[in-house]
Design a protein around this motif. Structure first.
Motif, PDB file in Angstrom:
ATOM      1  N   LYS A 173      25.558 -21.630 -30.934  1.00  0.00           N
ATOM      2  CA  LYS A 173      24.634 -20.932 -30.045  1.00  0.00           C
ATOM      3  C   LYS A 173      23.240 -20.963 -30.646  1.00  0.00           C
ATOM      4  O   LYS A 173      23.068 -20.771 -31.845  1.00  0.00           O
ATOM      5  CB  LYS A 173      25.043 -19.474 -29.869  1.00  0.00           C
ATOM      6  N   ALA A 174      22.279 -21.178 -29.783  1.00  0.00           N
ATOM      7  CA  ALA A 174      20.895 -21.137 -30.240  1.00  0.00           C
ATOM      8  C   ALA A 174      20.525 -19.685 -30.534  1.00  0.00           C
ATOM      9  O   ALA A 174      20.967 -18.780 -29.834  1.00  0.00           O
ATOM     10  CB  ALA A 174      19.970 -21.702 -29.166  1.00  0.00           C
ATOM     11  N   PRO A 175      19.726 -19.452 -31.579  1.00  0.00           N
ATOM     12  CA  PRO A 175      19.311 -18.074 -31.850  1.00  0.00           C
ATOM     13  C   PRO A 175      18.471 -17.542 -30.688  1.00  0.00           C
ATOM     14  O   PRO A 175      17.727 -18.295 -30.050  1.00  0.00           O
ATOM     15  CB  PRO A 175      18.478 -18.186 -33.121  1.00  0.00           C
ATOM     16  N   VAL A 176      18.601 -16.272 -30.412  1.00  0.00           N
ATOM     17  CA  VAL A 176      17.884 -15.644 -29.303  1.00  0.00           C
ATOM     18  C   VAL A 176      16.720 -14.847 -29.869  1.00  0.00           C
ATOM     19  O   VAL A 176      16.897 -14.034 -30.769  1.00  0.00           O
ATOM     20  CB  VAL A 176      18.833 -14.715 -28.510  1.00  0.00           C
ATOM     21  N   ASP A 177      15.520 -15.101 -29.318  1.00  0.00           N
ATOM     22  CA  ASP A 177      14.370 -14.291 -29.708  1.00  0.00           C
ATOM     23  C   ASP A 177      14.502 -12.916 -29.087  1.00  0.00           C
ATOM     24  O   ASP A 177      14.718 -12.789 -27.879  1.00  0.00           O
ATOM     25  CB  ASP A 177      13.063 -14.919 -29.216  1.00  0.00           C
ATOM     26  N   ARG A 178      14.387 -11.871 -29.910  1.00  0.00           N
ATOM     27  CA  ARG A 178      14.319 -10.503 -29.400  1.00  0.00           C
ATOM     28  C   ARG A 178      12.842 -10.229 -29.157  1.00  0.00           C
ATOM     29  O   ARG A 178      12.006 -10.455 -30.031  1.00  0.00           O
ATOM     30  CB  ARG A 178      14.930  -9.525 -30.389  1.00  0.00           C
ATOM     31  N   VAL A 179      12.525  -9.753 -27.965  1.00  0.00           N
ATOM     32  CA  VAL A 179      11.146  -9.666 -27.510  1.00  0.00           C
ATOM     33  C   VAL A 179      10.769  -8.229 -27.180  1.00  0.00           C
ATOM     34  O   VAL A 179      11.555  -7.502 -26.569  1.00  0.00           O
ATOM     35  CB  VAL A 179      10.953 -10.544 -26.249  1.00  0.00           C
ATOM     36  N   VAL A 180       9.561  -7.833 -27.588  1.00  0.00           N
ATOM     37  CA  VAL A 180       8.972  -6.581 -27.129  1.00  0.00           C
ATOM     38  C   VAL A 180       7.889  -6.958 -26.130  1.00  0.00           C
ATOM     39  O   VAL A 180       6.983  -7.734 -26.450  1.00  0.00           O
ATOM     40  CB  VAL A 180       8.374  -5.747 -28.284  1.00  0.00           C
ATOM     41  N   LEU A 181       8.011  -6.451 -24.912  1.00  0.00           N
ATOM     42  CA  LEU A 181       7.002  -6.675 -23.882  1.00  0.00           C
ATOM     43  C   LEU A 181       5.975  -5.548 -23.947  1.00  0.00           C
ATOM     44  O   LEU A 181       6.340  -4.386 -24.160  1.00  0.00           O
ATOM     45  CB  LEU A 181       7.641  -6.689 -22.498  1.00  0.00           C
ATOM     46  N   VAL A 182       4.701  -5.900 -23.741  1.00  0.00           N
ATOM     47  CA  VAL A 182       3.638  -4.899 -23.739  1.00  0.00           C
ATOM     48  C   VAL A 182       2.891  -5.006 -22.418  1.00  0.00           C
ATOM     49  O   VAL A 182       2.388  -6.065 -22.059  1.00  0.00           O
ATOM     50  CB  VAL A 182       2.651  -5.117 -24.909  1.00  0.00           C
ATOM     51  N   GLY A 183       2.847  -3.891 -21.705  1.00  0.00           N
ATOM     52  CA  GLY A 183       2.060  -3.802 -20.483  1.00  0.00           C
ATOM     53  C   GLY A 183       0.890  -2.880 -20.749  1.00  0.00           C
ATOM     54  O   GLY A 183       1.087  -1.713 -21.101  1.00  0.00           O
ATOM     55  N   ALA A 184      -0.318  -3.380 -20.602  1.00  0.00           N
ATOM     56  CA  ALA A 184      -1.510  -2.572 -20.845  1.00  0.00           C
ATOM     57  C   ALA A 184      -2.541  -2.848 -19.757  1.00  0.00           C
ATOM     58  O   ALA A 184      -3.631  -3.347 -20.023  1.00  0.00           O
ATOM     59  CB  ALA A 184      -2.072  -2.856 -22.231  1.00  0.00           C
ATOM     60  N   PRO A 185      -2.197  -2.516 -18.509  1.00  0.00           N
ATOM     61  CA  PRO A 185      -3.145  -2.769 -17.428  1.00  0.00           C
ATOM     62  C   PRO A 185      -4.297  -1.773 -17.457  1.00  0.00           C
ATOM     63  O   PRO A 185      -4.150  -0.653 -17.969  1.00  0.00           O
ATOM     64  CB  PRO A 185      -2.294  -2.561 -16.173  1.00  0.00           C
ATOM     65  N   THR A 186      -5.417  -2.205 -16.934  1.00  0.00           N
ATOM     66  CA  THR A 186      -6.527  -1.268 -16.802  1.00  0.00           C
ATOM     67  C   THR A 186      -6.187  -0.260 -15.710  1.00  0.00           C
ATOM     68  O   THR A 186      -5.312  -0.500 -14.876  1.00  0.00           O
ATOM     69  CB  THR A 186      -7.828  -2.021 -16.446  1.00  0.00           C
TER      70      THR A 186
END
Length: 109
Positions: free
Chosen positions: A13-26
């Motif tokens: 299995k390919a390693p999976v990137d664990r991701v933090v999403l950031v939402g910073a709308p004006t």
């Protein structure tokens, strides 16, 4: 002499990137629209083979010139990355190259 055949299984299995999403709308962006953008970003992350580990949100008046988000939220993001074991942070806003370089120095995963 008899040759031994390896019996150890390999994980292919390919390693999976664990991701933090950031939402910073004006603050002029409707909250519903900002949430739709984050949901779409989560789907794109999944399609690319990543796993969303956490989401950090902040409403801003204007981007912070050095980190885009405020310094307090940046510290929260750093703690979230460490706690979640994330290897990647994706910010749902267009950025200039110099801001990315500043952020990459601050958020080593």
């Amino acid at each position: 002499m008899e040759e031994t055949i390896p019996t150890q299984l390999l994980d292919n299995k390919a390693p999976v990137d664990r991701v933090v999403l950031v939402g910073a709308p004006t603050k002029d962006i409707e909250p519903r629209l900002a949430e739709e953008h984050l949901n779409e970003l989560a789907r794109l992350t999944d399609t690319a083979g990543g796993e969303v580990a956490a989401v950090v949100r902040q409403r801003i008046n204007a981007p912070n010139p050095s980190l885009y988000i405020g310094s307090g939220k940046a510290e929260e993001l750093r703690a979230t990355v460490e706690a979640s074991g994330a290897s990647l942070v994706i910010i749902d806003e267009p950025r200039c190259r110099s801001s990315w370089l500043s952020s990459s120095t601050s958020f080593r995963a």
